[in-house]
Design a protein around this motif. Structure first.
Motif, mmCIF file in Angstrom:
data_model
loop_
_atom_site.group_PDB
_atom_site.id
_atom_site.type_symbol
_atom_site.label_atom_id
_atom_site.label_comp_id
_atom_site.label_asym_id
_atom_site.label_seq_id
_atom_site.Cartn_x
_atom_site.Cartn_y
_atom_site.Cartn_z
ATOM 1 N N ASP A 129 14.928 15.163 16.129
ATOM 2 C CA ASP A 129 16.493 15.075 15.966
ATOM 3 C C ASP A 129 16.450 14.186 14.946
ATOM 4 O OD1 ASP A 129 18.898 16.127 16.758
ATOM 5 O OD2 ASP A 129 19.127 14.001 17.648
ATOM 6 N N THR A 130 16.211 12.945 14.867
ATOM 7 C CA THR A 130 16.372 11.957 14.012
ATOM 8 C C THR A 130 15.867 12.404 12.652
ATOM 9 O OG1 THR A 130 16.456 10.164 15.733
ATOM 10 C CG2 THR A 130 16.262 9.378 13.578
ATOM 11 N N SER A 131 14.557 12.799 12.707
ATOM 12 C CA SER A 131 13.868 13.334 11.429
ATOM 13 C C SER A 131 14.846 14.323 10.843
ATOM 14 C CB SER A 131 12.644 13.731 11.629
ATOM 15 O OG SER A 131 11.918 12.842 12.326
ATOM 16 N N SER A 152 12.379 7.478 5.935
ATOM 17 C CA SER A 152 11.991 6.274 6.592
ATOM 18 C C SER A 152 12.751 5.732 7.815
ATOM 19 C CB SER A 152 12.034 5.091 5.453
ATOM 20 O OG SER A 152 11.615 3.876 5.911
ATOM 21 N N VAL A 153 12.204 5.171 8.734
ATOM 22 C CA VAL A 153 13.266 4.527 9.810
ATOM 23 C C VAL A 153 13.895 3.815 9.439
ATOM 24 C CG1 VAL A 153 12.812 3.234 12.161
ATOM 25 C CG2 VAL A 153 11.046 4.951 11.485
ATOM 26 N N PHE A 165 13.731 3.771 19.071
ATOM 27 C CA PHE A 165 12.446 3.558 18.010
ATOM 28 C C PHE A 165 11.410 2.373 18.424
ATOM 29 C CE2 PHE A 165 14.398 7.287 16.037
ATOM 30 C CZ PHE A 165 13.807 8.198 16.626
ATOM 31 N N ASN A 166 12.297 1.366 18.321
ATOM 32 C CA ASN A 166 11.514 0.011 18.307
ATOM 33 C C ASN A 166 10.788 -0.128 19.623
ATOM 34 O OD1 ASN A 166 11.883 -0.724 15.533
ATOM 35 N ND2 ASN A 166 13.952 -1.595 16.077
ATOM 36 N N TYR A 191 0.743 -1.323 0.098
ATOM 37 C CA TYR A 191 -0.031 -0.235 0.157
ATOM 38 C C TYR A 191 0.903 1.036 -0.156
ATOM 39 C CZ TYR A 191 -3.445 3.388 1.490
ATOM 40 O OH TYR A 191 -4.269 4.564 1.603
ATOM 41 N N ASN A 192 1.921 1.083 0.887
ATOM 42 C CA ASN A 192 2.863 2.306 0.854
ATOM 43 C C ASN A 192 3.451 2.556 -0.556
ATOM 44 O OD1 ASN A 192 2.066 3.141 3.311
ATOM 45 N ND2 ASN A 192 3.822 1.895 4.354
#
Length: 118
Positions: free
Chosen positions: A85-87, A53-54, A66-67, A19-20
């Motif tokens: 910060d990660t973004s 994306s992660v 994050f997990n 779907y993505n």
């Protein structure tokens, strides 16, 4: 032999992934069509499709953090700060974003993938 739960999780994950992919493909197509329709004799518009994306996080400590975040509608301040910060890091390292900055004449250093402060 996988359990019913494992099979359902796998099927669901595959469906969400498809779907993505389809959504991104459609969005890119629509972006190109929109660009053609709004570009005129005074100049063409250049679109930039920037996807974060992660999966692009290379630091194992950050991925582990994050997990561990549960799926919910509320986040702790530390979680929000680390996501932001990660973004920023992912965005600064994205090739399409770098191309956009270059075309705009903006000089921005590539961010390293170090863990966020705790």
């Amino acid at each position: 032999m996988p359990s019913i739960t494992d099979v359902l999780n796998t099927v669901t994950d595959i469906q969400l992934h498809r779907y993505n992919l389809e959504t991104n493909s459609l969005l890119k197509k629509e972006l190109k069509e929109w660009t053609r329709s709004v570009s005129g004799p005074d100049g063409a518009i250049t679109p930039y499709f920037i996807e974060l994306s992660v999966e692009d996080v290379k630091n194992p400590e950050v991925l582990h953090f994050f997990n561990k975040i549960p799926t919910s509608f509320s986040l702790e301040k530390e979680q929000v700060d680390r996501i932001i910060d990660t973004s920023r890091r992912l965005l600064r390292n994205d090739p399409e974003y770098q191309k956009l900055l270059q075309n705009l004449g903006v000089n921005q250093p590539v961010a390293n993938d170090r863990p966020s402060p705790k």
